[in-house]
Design a protein around this motif. Structure first.
Motif, mmCIF file in Angstrom:
data_model
loop_
_atom_site.group_PDB
_atom_site.id
_atom_site.type_symbol
_atom_site.label_atom_id
_atom_site.label_comp_id
_atom_site.label_asym_id
_atom_site.label_seq_id
_atom_site.Cartn_x
_atom_site.Cartn_y
_atom_site.Cartn_z
ATOM 1 N N SER A 1 0.819 -1.219 0.000
ATOM 2 C CA SER A 1 0.000 0.000 0.000
ATOM 3 C C SER A 1 0.849 1.264 0.000
ATOM 4 O O SER A 1 0.375 2.343 -0.357
ATOM 5 N N GLU A 2 2.126 1.122 0.394
ATOM 6 C CA GLU A 2 3.036 2.274 0.422
ATOM 7 C C GLU A 2 3.931 2.316 -0.807
ATOM 8 O O GLU A 2 4.872 3.106 -0.852
ATOM 9 N N LEU A 3 3.656 1.459 -1.778
ATOM 10 C CA LEU A 3 4.473 1.392 -2.993
ATOM 11 C C LEU A 3 3.591 1.561 -4.229
ATOM 12 O O LEU A 3 3.388 0.626 -5.007
ATOM 13 N N PRO A 4 3.054 2.768 -4.461
ATOM 14 C CA PRO A 4 2.122 2.972 -5.576
ATOM 15 C C PRO A 4 2.757 2.755 -6.946
ATOM 16 O O PRO A 4 2.047 2.512 -7.920
ATOM 17 N N GLN A 5 4.094 2.819 -7.038
ATOM 18 C CA GLN A 5 4.741 2.629 -8.342
ATOM 19 C C GLN A 5 4.786 1.161 -8.748
ATOM 20 O O GLN A 5 5.028 0.841 -9.918
ATOM 21 N N VAL A 6 4.550 0.232 -7.801
ATOM 22 C CA VAL A 6 4.543 -1.197 -8.143
ATOM 23 C C VAL A 6 3.226 -1.530 -8.846
ATOM 24 O O VAL A 6 2.149 -1.430 -8.257
ATOM 25 N N LYS A 7 3.308 -1.922 -10.096
ATOM 26 C CA LYS A 7 2.123 -2.182 -10.919
ATOM 27 C C LYS A 7 1.818 -3.670 -11.093
ATOM 28 O O LYS A 7 0.709 -4.034 -11.483
ATOM 29 N N ARG A 8 2.808 -4.509 -10.835
ATOM 30 C CA ARG A 8 2.599 -5.940 -11.065
ATOM 31 C C ARG A 8 3.466 -6.753 -10.110
ATOM 32 O O ARG A 8 4.578 -6.356 -9.768
ATOM 33 N N GLU B 1 -1.871 -15.010 0.078
ATOM 34 C CA GLU B 1 -2.181 -14.704 -1.320
ATOM 35 C C GLU B 1 -2.272 -13.198 -1.504
ATOM 36 O O GLU B 1 -2.987 -12.519 -0.760
ATOM 37 N N ILE B 2 -1.538 -12.671 -2.472
ATOM 38 C CA ILE B 2 -1.626 -11.247 -2.787
ATOM 39 C C ILE B 2 -2.752 -11.068 -3.794
ATOM 40 O O ILE B 2 -2.722 -11.644 -4.889
ATOM 41 N N GLU B 3 -3.739 -10.300 -3.414
ATOM 42 C CA GLU B 3 -4.917 -10.127 -4.257
ATOM 43 C C GLU B 3 -4.702 -9.018 -5.281
ATOM 44 O O GLU B 3 -4.199 -7.948 -4.947
ATOM 45 N N PRO B 4 -5.077 -9.239 -6.534
ATOM 46 C CA PRO B 4 -4.982 -8.170 -7.538
ATOM 47 C C PRO B 4 -6.002 -7.077 -7.260
ATOM 48 O O PRO B 4 -7.039 -7.311 -6.637
ATOM 49 N N LEU C 1 -3.117 -3.070 -9.492
ATOM 50 C CA LEU C 1 -2.066 -4.064 -9.309
ATOM 51 C C LEU C 1 -2.440 -5.381 -9.972
ATOM 52 O O LEU C 1 -3.458 -5.993 -9.648
ATOM 53 N N GLU C 2 -1.582 -5.839 -10.894
ATOM 54 C CA GLU C 2 -1.748 -7.151 -11.516
ATOM 55 C C GLU C 2 -0.936 -8.172 -10.723
ATOM 56 O O GLU C 2 0.198 -7.889 -10.333
ATOM 57 N N VAL C 3 -1.491 -9.345 -10.532
ATOM 58 C CA VAL C 3 -0.795 -10.414 -9.809
ATOM 59 C C VAL C 3 -0.863 -11.683 -10.643
ATOM 60 O O VAL C 3 -1.935 -12.056 -11.127
ATOM 61 N N GLU C 4 0.288 -12.338 -10.821
ATOM 62 C CA GLU C 4 0.346 -13.561 -11.620
ATOM 63 C C GLU C 4 1.189 -14.628 -10.923
ATOM 64 O O GLU C 4 2.112 -14.319 -10.168
#
Length: 553
Positions: free
Chosen positions: A134-141, A157-160, A164-167
């Motif tokens: 939540s403190e890293l808005p530049q992380v997109k995926r 589990e990290i939820e998309p 934020l895309e999660v794969e």
């Protein structure tokens, strides 16, 4: 020089990129095993690794990893970790390896300061990443890698989200094309490939920027100096997020066409069994690793192994006895992730010089200078400064820290912050550290960074963090704390605060509370006084280990 060793003619510096070196041996030695995992028994030939990293590169690019984009790697030792690094290098993107012990504010700092747009994380470490996303808005995926180390409880589990895309890594690669990877623009030797975080001294940790060539010369210059050869098997048990394991060991094996046996971590109990089973010929020690092995009861079979070379940093006083007991040769390779590798003490150097960090490698200049940067004569200790003869062999500076970059390179020399001495025969010796840095079991710890995190506790008014010497040729972290008036704070509460916000190895072992810190007239804390007082009698400080406190890793 040993047969089949790398020489100065083996590689042209302009040809040093990870894709080219890997392709070279995928063509020449396609069926030779390059990587073996001790934990799983999996093996990968040069040809398989080249094809797999092509597919991973397609998958990463399809997911949005772009040329020059920054990707954080929060991963333990695994084939997947190495494949990610090589695939990112093929794209022409940038890897940011993150210490797997980082958490809380420290983890947020690493990923935020380096501008990571993508983070690749082991499932077992996903909860730590989740805490700071939540403190890293530049992380997109985010890409999650399941290696089987998640334990019985599985992993968070990290939820998309919309932002934020999660794969899953394996699913992502499975969908990717299996054709050879051919980028629109081939990576060049001078392209940034790695941001390696080094310990801060008078400030936060700094991200050293390495070009493809600079990263690979860790291997080429070591191979040339030490006589590494294609028949060698490198045993790697140090973490891949450190340049030692990634570049000085795995990278050295790659440029030689040699092999790597990778362990998840260093284990005293498993070390010699894995060495013998793998028939490893070369390995690297850091910090107290040699002490831990040396202190084990001698056995009639100690020399029953294939190791021929062990890099010991620092070289212990019992190195000659270690050589005889285990039937090998000790070497030393000195350098800094801030700049690059500089000197080597080799198997061919006189054994009465054992303990030296050797002499400068080809193409490296080393001087011992005084406080005004004038060279000192042999026998006089001073700061070691470095300079490369060729372009792109050294780091490109500190990421987003131009003032620190300029200060480290004043008068056209890189200032190591390490004090050394040169003898009459030209051999160099490490004396001590000029920097405000603590070296604990192979980890460089920024005293400033630990102090800043301690200072975020609401009950702390001031803190001084410094190293204290131990009997194992290592250092431990000590902290002297001044509390705010009326605050209630004990050692266990302070340790709990530290563990929530820093890597486990940074958490102070020795803690002492005082009413004030000794300072100079300019209000600088006199840490040398605190260190002298504690080392004169460590029993006066609270000892975390004596108190039975076990840190979660």
């Amino acid at each position: 020089m040993e047969p089949n060793a790398v020489t100065s003619d083996t590689y042209a510096l302009r040809e040093l990129t990870f894709p080219k070196v890997l392709a070279r041996f995928a063509q020449r030695s396609r069926d030779k095993v390059f990587l073996t995992e001790t934990a799983t028994g999996r093996t990968f030939t040069y040809g398989q690794l080249d094809a797999w990293t092509d597919r991973v590169a397609h998958a990463l690019q399809g997911f949005g990893v772009r040329r020059s984009g920054h990707t954080g790697l929060l991963m333990g030792n695994s084939a997947e970790h190495l494949a990610m690094f090589l695939a990112i290098a093929k794209i022409g993107a940038v890897s940011v390896p993150v210490n797997t012990a980082a958490r809380g504010e420290l983890l947020r700092y690493y990923l935020g300061q380096s501008d990571c747009e993508t983070v690749i994380v082991d499932a077992s470490l996903a909860s730590r990443l989740q805490e700071v996303l939540s403190e890293l808005p530049q992380v997109k995926r985010v890409i999650v890698v399941r290696t089987g180390d998640e334990g019985q409880g599985g992993a968070v589990e990290i939820e998309p989200t919309a932002a934020l895309e999660v794969e899953d890594f394996h699913a992502l690669v499975e969908r990717a094309t299996a054709t050879p990877y051919a980028p629109a623009i081939e990576p060049r030797f001078c392209d940034l490939v790695l941001i390696a975080y080094t310990s801060g001294t008078t400030g936060p940790s700094k991200g050293s920027m390495l070009s493809q060539a600079a990263a690979l010369t860790y291997g080429t210059s070591a191979a040339e100096a030490q006589g590494y050869r294609a028949s060698d098997i490198f045993y790697v048990c140090l973490p891949l997020f450190h340049n030692n394991a990634l570049l000085a060991a795995t990278g050295a094996a790659l440029v030689c066409g040699a092999s790597v046996v990778m362990s998840r971590r260093f284990s005293v109990s498993r070390f010699w069994d894995e060495i013998r089973e793998s028939k490893a010929t070369i390995t690297n020690f850091l910090g107290a690793m040699s002490s831990f092995l040396w202190s084990q009861p001698p056995s009639a079979g100690d020399a029953d192994n294939c190791l021929r070379l062990v890099s010991m940093a620092p070289t212990p006083k019992y190195a000659a006895e270690f050589e005889e007991r285990f039937g090998l040769r000790a070497m030393n390779n000195y350098g800094l992730s801030d700049y690059g590798m500089a000197t080597s003490f080799t198997q061919w150097d006189p054994r009465d010089k054992l303990g030296s960090i050797g002499r400068p490698r080809r193409g490296v200049q080393v001087q011992i200078v005084d406080e005004d940067d004038f060279e000192l004569p042999p026998g006089e200790p001073g700061e070691m400064v470095l300079r490369f003869d060729e372009p792109w062999r050294g780091t490109m500076g500190y990421y987003k820290m131009p003032e620190a970059t300029l200060a480290s390179r004043r008068n056209l020399w890189f200032h190591t912050g390490d004090r050394g001495m040169r003898d009459a025969d030209g051999y160099l010796y490490f004396v001590d550290r000029k920097k405000d840095c603590i070296r604990r079991r192979g980890e460089n710890i920024s005293a400033f960074e630990v102090e800043q995190i301690i200072a975020t506790h609401p009950g702390v008014a001031d803190a001084a963090v410094f190293p204290v010497a131990t009997a194992t040729n290592d250092e431990e972290v000590a902290a002297v704390i001044v509390t705010k008036p009326g605050a209630s704070l004990d050692e266990l509460q302070l340790v709990a605060h530290c563990q929530r916000n820093m890597a486990y190895f940074m958490v102070p072992r020795y803690i002492q509370f005082r009413d004030a810190l000794p300072t100079t007239m300019s209000q600088k804390v006199e840490k040398f006084k605190l260190r002298q007082e504690l080392e004169a009698g460590l029993s006066q400080a609270w000892d975390r280990e004596a108190a039975g406190v076990v840190l979660a890793r």
